[in-house]
Design a protein around this motif. Structure first.
Motif, PDB file in Angstrom:
ATOM      1  N   ALA A   1       0.775  -1.219  -0.106  1.00 46.06           N
ATOM      2  CA  ALA A   1      -0.017   0.156  -0.027  1.00 46.06           C
ATOM      3  C   ALA A   1       0.742   1.224  -0.147  1.00 46.06           C
ATOM      4  O   ALA A   1       0.623   2.281  -0.851  1.00 46.06           O
ATOM      5  N   TYR A   2       2.001   1.305   0.849  1.00 46.46           N
ATOM      6  CA  TYR A   2       2.810   2.364   0.744  1.00 46.46           C
ATOM      7  C   TYR A   2       3.379   2.668  -0.539  1.00 46.46           C
ATOM      8  O   TYR A   2       3.580   3.666  -1.104  1.00 46.46           O
ATOM      9  N   ALA A   3       3.772   1.594  -1.299  1.00 45.49           N
ATOM     10  CA  ALA A   3       4.675   1.731  -2.536  1.00 45.49           C
ATOM     11  C   ALA A   3       3.480   2.071  -3.416  1.00 45.49           C
ATOM     12  O   ALA A   3       3.825   2.870  -4.486  1.00 45.49           O
ATOM     13  N   GLY A   4       2.058   2.084  -3.458  1.00 43.68           N
ATOM     14  CA  GLY A   4       1.167   2.138  -4.297  1.00 43.68           C
ATOM     15  C   GLY A   4       0.989   3.768  -4.098  1.00 43.68           C
ATOM     16  O   GLY A   4       0.818   4.522  -5.198  1.00 43.68           O
ATOM     17  N   ASN A   5       0.918   4.109  -2.936  1.00 46.86           N
ATOM     18  CA  ASN A   5       0.639   5.620  -2.582  1.00 46.86           C
ATOM     19  C   ASN A   5       1.877   6.403  -3.071  1.00 46.86           C
ATOM     20  O   ASN A   5       1.756   7.410  -3.509  1.00 46.86           O
TER      21      ASN A   5
END
Length: 121
Positions: A32-36
């Motif tokens: 999720a962090y990578a996507g954000n």
């Protein structure tokens, strides 16, 4: 497959439920962090481990909110049916946790400085 003489058959390592949940939580936070960071908030300037740690903390706080909703409903209010647990944990808890995560991600992890464009990023 048969075990060799003198050796016990090897079994795959078993993950206990809490260990499996912790591993899946860390993996989910990382994805999720990578996507954000690479998607929604790609125009912000924050890089490195500090924003990831803040993102992890915000998501952990969201998980605590969900657990608190379930705890209050089940133990304090006495709603002990499966439906009540689902409504309080997965319904109300998830809604409150989502609001917390949205606010925390925009405010603490990827603050407004350096943001270009619409309210989505």
């Amino acid at each position: 497959m048969r075990a060799r003489p003198g050796r016990a058959a090897r079994k795959p390592p078993a993950l206990y439920p809490l260990t499996a949940k912790a591993v899946s939580f860390v993996a989910g936070c990382t994805v999720a962090y990578a996507g954000n960071a690479r998607g929604t908030f790609r125009h912000t300037r924050r890089r490195g481990m500090r924003p990831y740690a803040a993102f992890f903390a915000v998501n952990a706080a969201g998980a605590v909110v969900q657990l608190l909703c379930l705890t209050v409903s089940h133990y304090s209010l006495g709603f002990t049916s499966q439906l009540a647990d689902t409504v309080s944990g997965a319904g109300i808890g998830m809604a409150l946790a989502t609001l917390l995560r949205f606010w925390g991600t925009r405010t603490l992890v990827f603050p407004a400085e350096g943001r270009v464009g619409s309210w989505t990023g």
